[in-house]
Motif scaffolding. Structure first.
Motif, short mmCIF file in Angstrom:
data_model
loop_
_atom_site.label_atom_id
_atom_site.label_comp_id
_atom_site.label_asym_id
_atom_site.label_seq_id
_atom_site.Cartn_x
_atom_site.Cartn_y
_atom_site.Cartn_z
N ILE A 303 45.28 33.65 40.91
CA ILE A 303 44.99 35.04 41.24
C ILE A 303 45.19 35.20 42.75
O ILE A 303 44.47 34.61 43.55
CB ILE A 303 43.55 35.41 40.86
CG1 ILE A 303 43.28 35.07 39.39
CG2 ILE A 303 43.29 36.89 41.13
CD1 ILE A 303 41.83 35.20 38.99
N ARG A 304 46.19 35.98 43.12
CA ARG A 304 46.49 36.14 44.54
C ARG A 304 45.38 36.92 45.24
O ARG A 304 45.01 38.03 44.83
CB ARG A 304 47.84 36.82 44.72
CG ARG A 304 49.00 35.89 44.43
CD ARG A 304 50.34 36.49 44.74
NE ARG A 304 50.42 37.05 46.09
CZ ARG A 304 51.56 37.38 46.69
NH1 ARG A 304 52.71 37.19 46.06
NH2 ARG A 304 51.56 37.90 47.89
N MET A 307 46.35 40.51 46.91
CA MET A 307 46.82 41.60 46.07
C MET A 307 45.70 42.01 45.10
O MET A 307 44.86 41.19 44.73
CB MET A 307 48.06 41.18 45.26
CG MET A 307 49.25 40.74 46.12
SD MET A 307 50.62 40.07 45.11
CE MET A 307 51.22 41.57 44.33
N ALA A 308 45.69 43.28 44.72
CA ALA A 308 44.72 43.73 43.72
C ALA A 308 45.07 43.14 42.35
O ALA A 308 46.25 42.99 42.04
CB ALA A 308 44.73 45.26 43.65
N PRO A 309 44.09 42.76 41.55
CA PRO A 309 42.64 42.88 41.78
C PRO A 309 42.01 41.66 42.45
O PRO A 309 40.81 41.60 42.64
CB PRO A 309 42.10 43.03 40.36
CG PRO A 309 43.02 42.17 39.54
CD PRO A 309 44.39 42.32 40.17
N GLY A 310 42.85 40.66 42.84
CA GLY A 310 42.33 39.44 43.43
C GLY A 310 41.75 39.61 44.81
O GLY A 310 41.10 38.71 45.34
N ASP A 311 41.98 40.79 45.44
CA ASP A 311 41.40 41.04 46.76
C ASP A 311 39.91 41.37 46.67
O ASP A 311 39.25 41.58 47.70
CB ASP A 311 42.16 42.16 47.47
CG ASP A 311 42.22 43.46 46.67
OD1 ASP A 311 41.81 43.46 45.50
OD2 ASP A 311 42.70 44.46 47.21
N ILE A 316 37.33 37.56 41.22
CA ILE A 316 37.64 36.13 41.18
C ILE A 316 36.48 35.36 40.54
O ILE A 316 36.68 34.53 39.65
CB ILE A 316 37.92 35.58 42.59
CG1 ILE A 316 39.10 36.32 43.24
CG2 ILE A 316 38.19 34.08 42.52
CD1 ILE A 316 40.43 36.01 42.68
N LYS A 317 35.27 35.63 41.00
CA LYS A 317 34.10 34.93 40.45
C LYS A 317 33.96 35.20 38.95
O LYS A 317 33.67 34.29 38.16
CB LYS A 317 32.83 35.39 41.18
CG LYS A 317 32.75 34.96 42.64
CD LYS A 317 31.48 35.51 43.28
CE LYS A 317 31.40 35.16 44.75
NZ LYS A 317 30.19 35.75 45.40
N GLY A 318 34.18 36.45 38.56
CA GLY A 318 34.08 36.80 37.16
C GLY A 318 35.08 36.03 36.31
O GLY A 318 34.75 35.55 35.21
#
Length: 537
Positions: A303-304, A307-311, A316-318
């Motif tokens: 997950i970058r 970039m959204a949604p990784g920002d 990320i935690k989810g």
């Protein structure tokens, strides 16, 4: 037990039986031959068993081997600096050599180097073996080694090992057979680093990679990117033993079932990296055997962070709580793997942090985090492909878990051809497949340093970068281990790479193919199988 060999049976006759077995003589033919020589049936069985065992353990010269990997593309290359796929590594191992070779148990063996010495971990002297020649007849010299290593430092080359090669502050030829390397800072791992596939040695000034001109066990007869490669035995190979094959052909069959069926039908001798769910297809098949190794290979969800949604950190935690690791190991991998904790240093490595526990599967907690991130209910795309081992099955597990957490993930399955150049490192959420690396320093330098060439989630941390440099130069093993443990914790908590399992690699091959051994650099003997295997009959 009493020796059943008759008094008139000689070692020369043993050799005659072995030769007959290699020619394909049936058991009935062999018993007739033994009886004609005055050997009783009771003794004949023992003689055949002994001869059969000797044949199985003794390399046989000759034959054409056909092997299939799982991924190839039109971006396939014979340039070791740019190699990134298993098919690239296999060709490089066949056509070129490294200064060192990593044996089973992570033991460093000299290959082109005769010796590698240092007194402080910073200044190294490499003595080359004499009388090594390239395929075009040119003699290997220190200048070739200096040029090959410096080439990785040229930004125009685009080397995948540029960050690692950047540690080499000075690379000079002392004489025709001696190379001096001065590192920017001490690194006791240099002999191991030089065993990586990217550090193959080229002839000075090489610019044409339409064919390979190396010192390797095979001459490059055919190279068709994305199609196939054919190598023929190098008659002037410097090692004196091997290769045993007359020739080998390597290509890709991206569909797992098609690859397994090809080895079952005898169309190929080796099917690399088969999906664990295919194990039932080869079980009970006497003519096909499996070679299983767990060396730290893994498929990960990337997950970058830029970039959204990784920002959104909560997304990320989810996703990490949404990863059902047990379902992947027990269901997808059929038990051929170990649960991992979102960092790349496997339990086989002496620097693995055993105190870092994997996140539990918790769809409710994941749902709360998605809601906090403001993405709950969105049909977020996840790119997957057969190009990454078991990635499609992984995506299905994520999609099923997402349904429990109110996240209708959209799985976008794309072709294997072009996946690594068009989607890997580029798509906001996608899968990767990382081959084993022999040290944490190499893993971190390639994948997590701020300037890492394969920084899959675009993770950047000045603290992490500083710790990487500090640990690299430490000769105190306890201090080094403590730093590596903390770095693993940082990756698991902060990076956007989700590593649910370390995968046991399974290669299926014909029972007539002998000589395969485990290797710490991955399946297919660390992709160097062509030089070491042989075909019976």
């Amino acid at each position: 037990m009493k020796d059943l060999k008759p008094n008139n049976w000689t070692g020369r006759d043993d050799a005659m039986v072995e030769a007959a077995i290699r020619r394909g003589a049936s058991r009935r033919d062999l018993l007739k031959m033994l009886m004609a020589s005055g050997v009783a049936l009771s003794a004949g069985g023992s003689l055949l068993l002994r001869a059969g065992q000797a044949v199985a353990q003794t390399p046989v010269t000759g034959g054409h081997l056909k092997a299939a990997g799982w991924s190839a593309s039109t971006a396939d290359t014979l340039d070791p600096a740019k190699a990134s796929l298993s098919t690239d590594y296999t060709r490089c191992c066949a056509f070129y050599n490294r200064l060192t070779f990593l044996e089973e148990g992570s033991e460093v063996k000299m290959e082109l180097a005769e010796s590698i010495e240092t007194t402080d971990g910073k200044t190294w002297q490499i003595r080359l073996k004499p009388d090594v020649t390239f395929h075009d007849g040119k003699t290997l010299t220190a200048s070739d080694v200096v040029w090959s290593l410096k080439r990785h430092q040229d930004p125009a080359v685009g080397s995948k090992a540029a960050a690692i090669a950047g540690q080499m502050a000075e690379i000079t030829a002392v004489d025709d057979r001696t190379v001096s390397i001065v590192l920017a800072a001490a690194n006791a791992d240099l002999p191991t680093i030089l065993s990586l596939h990217h550090f193959m040695i080229l002839a000075e000034g090489t610019s044409d990679f339409s064919k390979a001109n190396g010192t390797g066990a095979f001459l490059c007869e055919t190279f068709e990117p994305g199609v196939r490669s054919i190598g023929t035995r190098n008659p002037n190979y410097f090692k004196g033993t091997g290769p045993y094959l007359d020739s080998f052909e390597y290509f890709a069959i991206s569909d797992n079932n098609a690859r397994v069926n090809a080895v079952l039908s005898g169309d190929i001798h080796l099917a690399a990296a088969i999906n664990p769910r295919s194990m039932r297809m080869i079980e009970g098949q006497d003519h096909v055997v499996s070679a299983i190794s767990t060396a730290g290979n893994y498929t990960n969800l990337n997950i970058r962070l830029d970039m959204a949604p990784g920002d959104k950190a909560d997304f990320i935690k989810g996703m990490k709580y949404l990863m059902n690791r047990d379902a992947i190991v027990n269901g997808v991998l059929r038990g051929l793997g170990e649960v991992a904790n979102d960092q790349p240093v496997s339990a086989m490595d002496r620097y693995h942090n055993p105190n870092l526990k994997p996140r539990e599967f918790d769809p409710e907690r994941a749902k709360a985090l998605f809601e906090k991130a403001g993405v709950l209910g969105q049909a977020i795309p996840i790119v997957t492909s057969d190009a990454a081992n078991s990635a499609i099955d992984y995506a299905m597990v994520v999609q099923q878990a997402g349904a429990q957490a109110g996240m209708p993930f959209k799985i976008e399955r794309v072709p294997s051809d072009g996946y690594w150049s068009n989607y890997w490192l580029k798509a906001p959420i996608h899968f990767g497949n990382i081959n084993p690396r022999p040290t944490p320093d190499i893993l971190f330098s390639l994948l997590y340093a701020s300037d890492a060439p394969w920084n899959e989630s675009h993770y950047k941390s000045e603290k992490f970068d500083a710790m990487l440099v500090e640990a690299r130069g430490l000769l105190d093993e306890e201090k080094r281990k403590a730093i590596y443990w903390e770095m693993q914790e940082m990756i698991a908590a902060e990076a956007g790479t989700i590593i649910p399992a370390y995968i046991s690699n399974v290669d299926a091959h014909s029972s007539k193919m002998k000589g395969m051994r485990p290797n710490p650099l991955g399946g297919q003997m660390g992709y160097a199988f062509a030089e070491y295997v042989w075909l019976e009959g």
